[in-house]
Design an enzyme around this catalytic site. Structure first.
Site, PDB file in Angstrom:
ATOM      1  N   LYS A  65      49.779  44.182  47.474  1.00  0.00           N
ATOM      2  CA  LYS A  65      49.046  45.282  48.095  1.00  0.00           C
ATOM      3  C   LYS A  65      49.991  46.080  48.996  1.00  0.00           C
ATOM      4  CE  LYS A  65      44.751  44.702  46.667  1.00  0.00           C
ATOM      5  NZ  LYS A  65      43.986  45.752  45.976  1.00  0.00           N
ATOM      6  N   ASP A  93      49.786  47.645  44.092  1.00  0.00           N
ATOM      7  CA  ASP A  93      48.510  48.347  44.206  1.00  0.00           C
ATOM      8  C   ASP A  93      48.391  48.903  45.620  1.00  0.00           C
ATOM      9  OD1 ASP A  93      45.935  49.285  44.171  1.00  0.00           O
ATOM     10  OD2 ASP A  93      44.976  47.322  43.951  1.00  0.00           O
ATOM     11  N   GLU A 119      49.147  50.341  40.379  1.00  0.00           N
ATOM     12  CA  GLU A 119      47.700  50.559  40.262  1.00  0.00           C
ATOM     13  C   GLU A 119      47.190  51.561  41.302  1.00  0.00           C
ATOM     14  OE1 GLU A 119      43.657  47.822  40.695  1.00  0.00           O
ATOM     15  OE2 GLU A 119      45.559  46.871  40.157  1.00  0.00           O
ATOM     16  N   ASP A 144      42.357  52.690  38.428  1.00  0.00           N
ATOM     17  CA  ASP A 144      41.309  51.739  38.791  1.00  0.00           C
ATOM     18  C   ASP A 144      40.087  52.493  39.307  1.00  0.00           C
ATOM     19  OD1 ASP A 144      39.670  49.710  39.676  1.00  0.00           O
ATOM     20  OD2 ASP A 144      41.028  48.960  41.203  1.00  0.00           O
ATOM     21  N   LYS A 168      36.632  46.850  35.471  1.00  0.00           N
ATOM     22  CA  LYS A 168      35.965  45.844  36.294  1.00  0.00           C
ATOM     23  C   LYS A 168      34.480  45.880  35.945  1.00  0.00           C
ATOM     24  CE  LYS A 168      39.254  46.205  40.128  1.00  0.00           C
ATOM     25  NZ  LYS A 168      39.477  46.662  41.521  1.00  0.00           N
TER      26      LYS A 168
END
Length: 268
Positions: A65, A93, A119, A144, A168
């Site tokens: 992250k 991400d 991402e 995403d 997702k």
């Protein structure tokens, strides 16, 4: 997410009625999926220590992250790669944390550390900016938050806004719409990633694994949401975790046999 719950319940019932796992109903077979494990935002040295700990636990794919600033973000990636060596796959991400110019600058600077994908580097609504990054980035771009529905996926594909679409189930509404997205992505010659939302239980993550194992276009697995929970809704059954892989049991439906009563007591 509420729609996804109904969708998953339907697929679970179909599988149980036929005595087959959901993955088999969808045309696949139970198999092990090499998932990444997310390293949350912390100072570079702390993230590097966490990465080392995860490697000892058997994970060979890590998602870092980022998103607090170019200098520190580059330091994070550098510290982790130097700590764990070249054999582990790294993904990043930033959760929409960068602008377009900053994204390109960061991605160019971390590219030497062998990053598999980046991402959602910029705001979800900025598909044109995402398309610019896809064209110029040295690292593949995954969408995403930009893609929830099949309609969103079509827009991203038409604008050539990404190399990968992260599906997702909780944001798409379940397995059925996820199948539609996967079909569109495959026809476009792109790839899918399967992920999960914060707080998802082993039941939801397991459903995502059943879906992912049924479609060859899903090539990247981010199935660690339930691992991060202190307590899980599922008490017995469901997908397993071994050496950084999510394992799908060869049981009917989603394979969950018992839920924790204390969670059910919270239901109306």
């Amino acid at each position: 997410s509420a729609k996804a719950a109904v969708d998953l319940a339907c697929y679970d019932l179909i599988g149980k009625s036929k005595g087959k796992p959901v993955v088999t109903i969808l045309g696949g077979e139970p198999k092990a999926l090499k998932t990444d494990h997310t390293i949350s935002i912390k100072p570079p040295t702390e993230q590097a220590k966490k990465a080392e700990s995860l490697i000892k636990q058997g994970f060979r794919h890590l998602k870092i992250k980022l998103g607090t600033g170019e200098k520190e973000d580059v330091e994070r990636v550098k510290a982790i790669r130097e700590k764990i060596g070249p054999s582990v796959i790294l993904r990043v991400d930033s959760n929409q944390g960068w602008g377009v110019k900053e994204s390109l600058s960061v991605l160019e600077k971390i590219q030497p550390y062998d990053i598999e994908l980046a991402e959602q580097p910029i705001k979800a609504h900025d598909l044109k900016g995402l398309a610019f990054l896809k064209k110029h980035s040295p690292i593949p771009i995954a969408a995403d938050e930009s893609v929830h529905s099949p309609e969103d996926a079509l827009k991203a594909i038409e604008l050539e806004a990404c190399d990968i679409i992260n599906i997702k189930l909780m944001k798409s509404g379940g397995i059925y719409p996820a199948l539609r997205i996967a079909e569109m992505v495959e026809k476009a010659g792109l790839s899918c990633m399967i992920g999960g939302m914060i707080g998802e239980s082993r039941l939801a993550v397991g459903a995502a694994a059943h879906f992912a194992a049924s479609r060859a276009v899903v090539k990247y697995y981010d199935l660690d949401a339930d691992i991060l929970l202190r307590d899980d809704l599922v008490e017995e059954g469901g997908i397993g975790l071994q050496d950084g892989c999510r394992t799908i049991p060869d049981f009917p439906g989603l394979g969950v046999s018992k839920l924790r009563a204390k969670f059910l007591e919270l239901l109306p």
